[in-house]
Design an enzyme around this catalytic site. Structure first.
Site, PDB file in Angstrom:
ATOM      1  N   GLY A 129       2.908  24.864  10.936  1.00 15.83           N
ATOM      2  CA  GLY A 129       4.107  24.056  11.170  1.00 15.83           C
ATOM      3  C   GLY A 129       5.205  24.774  11.926  1.00 15.83           C
ATOM      4  CG  ASP A 130       8.494  25.609  10.524  1.00 16.84           C
ATOM      5  OD1 ASP A 130       8.639  24.729  11.390  1.00 16.84           O
ATOM      6  OD2 ASP A 130       8.885  25.486   9.351  1.00 16.84           O
TER       7      ASP A 130
END
Length: 163
Positions: A19-20
């Site tokens: 995700g990040d």
């Protein structure tokens, strides 16, 4: 340092990285290198600076890397080759979105010794960097394997024309 990470940590981090996080490979011009370019490999996780504590905790848990601040965001950075290889080897099986990038970075690391000696191998490794950039939707890239090919061709021509 060949730290062995526990599976629960790797599972959590893989989801977080998907995700990040970013798994980045770059070709950077550098005249002091044999082929006039250097390869830069980076594992990075970005958070708002107000959550920097989480990135500082990653430094402690992973045991290598550092955190840098960029205005309103902070990044955890791991770019040392041996620890990066060790870490990605363990994280890679649990990644979903970033697994191809991890595989390519591992492949690059494993080929670095021969790529430092052979222009053909260096160029091949640079094409893998291009593949990673395509997977990452890189927008600001200036140096590609084609840039390197042009420089290597130029160096080869200079060698041929020298007495």
């Amino acid at each position: 340092m060949n730290t062995k990470y526990n599976k629960e940590f790797l599972l959590y981090l893989a989801g977080f990285v998907d995700g990040d996080g970013s798994i980045i490979a770059q070709i950077k011009p550098n005249q002091s290198y044999k082929f006039k370019h250097q390869l830069s490999l980076t594992f990075q996780v970005t958070q708002k600076t107000q959550r920097r504590w989480f990135l500082d905790k990653l430094v402690d848990e992973i045991g290598v890397g550092y955190v840098r601040d960029r205005g309103s965001v902070s990044d955890y950075i791991l770019s040392e080759i041996k620890p990066l290889h060790n870490f990605l080897t363990q994280l890679q099986p649990f990644l979903k979105l970033k697994q191809k990038q991890a595989n390519l970075v591992l492949k690059i690391i494993e080929q670095l010794p021969s790529a430092k000696e052979s222009p053909d191998k260096f160029l091949e490794v640079c094409t893998w960097v291009d593949q990673i950039a395509a997977l990452n939707d890189s927008k600001t890239r200036k140096t590609t394997s084609e840039t390197v090919r042009a420089v290597l061709d130029s160096l080869s021509e200079k060698k041929k024309s020298s007495p």
